[in-house]
Write a protein that holds these residues in place. Structure first.
Motif, PDB file in Angstrom:
ATOM      1  N   LEU A 147      53.285  10.483  13.457  1.00 56.64           N
ATOM      2  CA  LEU A 147      52.174  10.054  12.612  1.00 56.64           C
ATOM      3  C   LEU A 147      51.964   8.561  12.777  1.00 56.64           C
ATOM      4  N   ASN A 148      50.701   8.154  12.694  1.00 62.02           N
ATOM      5  CA  ASN A 148      50.347   6.747  12.744  1.00 62.02           C
ATOM      6  C   ASN A 148      50.946   5.994  11.558  1.00 62.02           C
ATOM      7  N   ILE A 149      51.190   6.723  10.449  1.00 65.37           N
ATOM      8  CA  ILE A 149      51.696   6.096   9.228  1.00 65.37           C
ATOM      9  C   ILE A 149      53.025   6.745   8.839  1.00 65.37           C
ATOM     10  N   LEU A 174      55.130   5.593   5.818  1.00 66.81           N
ATOM     11  CA  LEU A 174      54.483   5.924   4.551  1.00 66.81           C
ATOM     12  C   LEU A 174      54.752   7.381   4.193  1.00 66.81           C
ATOM     13  N   TYR A 175      54.687   8.248   5.200  1.00 65.67           N
ATOM     14  CA  TYR A 175      54.957   9.676   5.007  1.00 65.67           C
ATOM     15  C   TYR A 175      56.385   9.883   4.516  1.00 65.67           C
ATOM     16  N   LEU A 222      58.244   7.762   2.850  1.00 63.58           N
ATOM     17  CA  LEU A 222      58.335   7.299   1.464  1.00 63.58           C
ATOM     18  C   LEU A 222      57.679   8.292   0.513  1.00 63.58           C
ATOM     19  N   ALA A 223      56.536   8.872   0.939  1.00 56.85           N
ATOM     20  CA  ALA A 223      55.846   9.838   0.088  1.00 56.85           C
ATOM     21  C   ALA A 223      56.735  11.045  -0.158  1.00 56.85           C
ATOM     22  N   MET A 224      57.399  11.526   0.900  1.00 52.63           N
ATOM     23  CA  MET A 224      58.283  12.679   0.747  1.00 52.63           C
ATOM     24  C   MET A 224      59.438  12.340  -0.186  1.00 52.63           C
ATOM     25  N   SER A 257      59.367  10.262  -2.604  1.00 53.37           N
ATOM     26  CA  SER A 257      58.920  10.177  -3.991  1.00 53.37           C
ATOM     27  C   SER A 257      58.671  11.562  -4.574  1.00 53.37           C
ATOM     28  N   ILE A 258      58.303  12.531  -3.730  1.00 53.22           N
ATOM     29  CA  ILE A 258      58.135  13.895  -4.256  1.00 53.22           C
ATOM     30  C   ILE A 258      59.496  14.496  -4.592  1.00 53.22           C
ATOM     31  N   VAL A 310      61.813  13.438  -6.219  1.00 54.56           N
ATOM     32  CA  VAL A 310      62.238  13.208  -7.605  1.00 54.56           C
ATOM     33  C   VAL A 310      61.933  14.425  -8.472  1.00 54.56           C
ATOM     34  N   GLU A 366      63.579   3.710  -5.515  1.00 51.88           N
ATOM     35  CA  GLU A 366      62.504   3.964  -4.563  1.00 51.88           C
ATOM     36  C   GLU A 366      61.752   2.677  -4.230  1.00 51.88           C
ATOM     37  N   LEU A 411      53.559   1.291  11.745  1.00 49.24           N
ATOM     38  CA  LEU A 411      54.167   2.189  10.764  1.00 49.24           C
ATOM     39  C   LEU A 411      54.705   3.453  11.422  1.00 49.24           C
ATOM     40  N   GLU A 433      44.638   9.890   7.219  1.00 45.50           N
ATOM     41  CA  GLU A 433      46.052  10.094   6.898  1.00 45.50           C
ATOM     42  C   GLU A 433      46.590   9.030   5.965  1.00 45.50           C
ATOM     43  N   TRP A 436      48.440   9.815   2.359  1.00 45.97           N
ATOM     44  CA  TRP A 436      49.848   9.618   1.983  1.00 45.97           C
ATOM     45  C   TRP A 436      50.008   8.549   0.930  1.00 45.97           C
ATOM     46  N   VAL A 461      49.573  10.480  -2.187  1.00 44.20           N
ATOM     47  CA  VAL A 461      50.796  11.200  -2.565  1.00 44.20           C
ATOM     48  C   VAL A 461      51.816  10.214  -3.132  1.00 44.20           C
ATOM     49  N   LEU A 462      51.996   9.104  -2.439  1.00 43.06           N
ATOM     50  CA  LEU A 462      53.031   8.139  -2.823  1.00 43.06           C
ATOM     51  C   LEU A 462      52.749   7.558  -4.204  1.00 43.06           C
ATOM     52  N   GLY A 489      53.866  10.609  -6.556  1.00 42.83           N
ATOM     53  CA  GLY A 489      55.251  10.146  -6.547  1.00 42.83           C
ATOM     54  C   GLY A 489      55.568   9.138  -7.623  1.00 42.83           C
TER      55      GLY A 489
END
Lengths: 408, 166
Positions: free
Chosen positions: A123-125, A128-129, A131-133, A135-136, A138, A168, A185, B54, B58, B61-62, B66
């Motif tokens: 992924l280009n980011i 970020l992905y 970190l998002a995972m 945070s989920i 939790v 986090e 990223l 994207e 995200w 989501v974050l 999150g």
């Protein structure tokens, strides 16, 4: 065969499906081995034998445990919230599994004339992905605590949410300097930026003696652990806190909370929590390797050139998993206020200062003198800051507090 | 060129988000309502992915899933989510409906007005890269960005001031 491939949407889709399935299976298998290895290593450190009944060195123990847990009766307390109770273990495990999608486990392999990158999704980011995972993740703990319908899980759940939210922030901030240094990223780009040798760093160019000293270290790889070590230590501490493992395992502190958020869970649902924790350990280790230890980089002999990067990646990740186990066998649990103090008053300010330093140093056109000034200011701040420890540690009890709480 | 699969996924997301958004306001359990809100927000993130954005997806989501909802759950647990079943309702439905309706109307009008029927073609090769978003934020949109960061800073300091004991 070609008809099936076309029906599914062509090469790209089939490759993606195969990659996903292989990564999923490999990760679960790794997790099973890590569970066994942890029991064996901890047993060794505590002068016990550990699992030794099933298979050589007890390696099938985890499988036996899994089968046992799978066939246990599935029950829940009467006060539990039905759907949320069932949902929580899944939410504890799935985000960690998904996070593995952006970890590059090797360079690329060529099958026929098709180049296959050894990463599920570049992924280009990517960061970020990740970190998002995280945070989920939790949600699993928080919802388990609430849905169990009893007080110890609820206390564990609240502790967990406070801890994971705090750490986090530090985790996210510790990744920013790496992103600044690599200028991307994407995890693939970050690994690529760590290729080469330390002596290529242009900082010492033109300084007579230092240039030659830098030349001597040309065998040292240009990993971010050298230039970004503060970020690495913040990442490691915050990462351990994110996995809820010793010394940060307050959400499930046995001596205070029975088993914390998973007190009411048994059978396969408990197994999901358990597996989720170990998957998380593997993910944090893999990310530490990817971001700070050159990912799959390493010497690549001519014999089977595609397998060496995978080998290096597995080896480095294994070392980090060992570190996790080692810490669990060594460190006592932190007190809750100390945990919050460390997270908010040390890790977050430290990562902010380090972001600033990295931003200045990585800006093109900044002279060497300016950089040295930045380093000097940073050094003074750190000295001043380290001198001020936690008042509860250094100052002991103040007179006023003794009057209130002490024996009269 | 709109792909058939893109449409299928869009309508599936539409149905999912619609149902969960309804459940947010109709469910009597606050924690359930918060979880339905999570589903809705994740649906919005999925829509961004569908539009090749994207980065926005995200970040959605974050930040929303999150951080904000987790903090909400945290607050609920500490204050008013009893263990087990409980009914929560109040008599401000009409005010809430009017406020929500007005917000929805204004936002829709602003979006329609801003784009003026202009269509954006997506190209699979580029998507929307993080670099270009950074460039735009720190050039054309730097003033709104700074204003928002000032607002957040003020909120942060205000929270600390209110929460301090001495």
């Amino acid at each position: 065969m070609n008809a099936i491939v076309d029906f599914l949407g062509g090469d790209i889709v089939v490759t993606a499906i195969v990659k996903t399935v292989v990564a999923f299976a490999a990760l679960l298998l790794t997790t099973l081995i890590v569970v066994w290895a942890e029991r064996k290593v901890i047993a060794d450190m505590q002068a016990r034998i550990g699992p030794n009944r099933w298979g050589p060195y007890g390696i099938l123990q985890t499988l036996a445990d899994g089968i046992k847990l799978f066939f246990k009766e599935d029950f829940r307390p009467r006060t539990a919230d039905k759907w949320t109770f069932a949902l929580a273990p899944v939410l504890a495990m799935v985000p960690s599994l998904l996070a593995f999608a952006i970890v590059p486990i090797g360079d690329h392999i060529t099958i026929g004339d098709r180049r296959i990158d050894l990463i599920v999704a570049d992924l280009n980011i990517g960061i970020l992905y990740f970190l998002a995972m995280g945070s989920i993740g939790v949600y699993g703990v928080v919802l388990a605590g609430w849905a169990s319908g009893s007080k110890y899980p609820l206390l564990g759940g609240i502790r967990a949410s406070a801890q994971m939210i705090s750490y986090e922030i530090a985790l996210g901030l510790s990744l920013v300097p790496v992103v600044l240094a690599a200028g991307s990223l994407s995890t693939v780009d970050i690994v690529a930026a760590q290729a080469g040798s330390v002596s290529n760093v242009s900082f010492f160019n033109g300084v007579p003696v230092l240039e030659q000293i830098a030349e001597l270290f040309s065998f040292v790889p240009n990993w971010y652990i050298w230039s970004q070590w503060p970020a690495f230590f913040i990442f490691l501490i915050a990462g351990i806190a994110e996995t809820n493992r010793a010394p940060f395992d307050l959400p499930e502190a046995e001596t205070e909370l029975i088993a914390g958020f998973h007190t009411e869970y048994s059978g396969i649902r408990f197994a999901l929590f358990f597996l989720g924790e170990y998957v998380h350990v593997v993910i944090i280790s893999a990310m530490a390797v990817t971001l700070f230890f050159g990912g799959w980089g390493g010497p690549k002999p001519d014999f089977l050139p595609w397998i060496w990067p995978i080998g290096w990646f597995v080896f480095k990740t294994g070392l980090f998993v060992y570190l996790f186990v080692w810490l669990r066998a060594t460190m006592p649990r932190l007190r809750y206020d100390r945990l919050m103090w460390l997270g908010w008053k040390r890790l977050i300010p430290a990562s902010l200062v380090w972001i600033m330093v990295t931003a200045v140093v990585n800006t093109e056109g900044v002279s060497r003198n300016a950089r040295l000034v930045v380093f000097g200011i940073l050094f003074v701040i750190v000295l001043f800051w380290l001198g001020k420890g936690d008042p509860r540690l250094t100052g002991a009890v103040t007179p006023q507090r003794r009057r209130v709480h002490g024996p009269s | 060129m709109v792909d058939t699969w893109q449409l299928v996924v869009f309508w599936a997301l539409f149905a999912m988000m619609g149902v969960s958004a309804l459940r947010v306001v109709t469910s009597s359990n606050v924690v359930h309502a918060a979880l339905y809100l999570v589903v809705t927000l994740m649906g919005a993130a999925a829509l961004y992915v569908l539009l090749l954005a994207e980065f926005v997806a995200w970040v959605q989501v974050l930040v929303y899933v999150g951080a904000i909802i987790v903090l909400m759950l945290f607050g609920l647990m500490l204050t008013r989510a009893p263990i087990g079943k409980g009914m929560f309702d109040n008599d401000q439905r009409l005010v809430a409906a009017v406020t929500a309706g007005a917000l929805f109307g204004v936002t829709t009008w602003i979006i329609v007005d801003a784009f003026e029927g202009q269509k954006i073609t997506l190209s699979k090769a580029t998507g929307i890269r993080a670099e270009s978003i950074g460039d735009v934020i720190f050039s054309s949109f730097v003033l709104p960005f700074e204003v928002i960061s000032m607002l957040l800073l003020a909120a942060l300091i205000g929270a600390v001031v209110i929460a301090r004991r001495d």
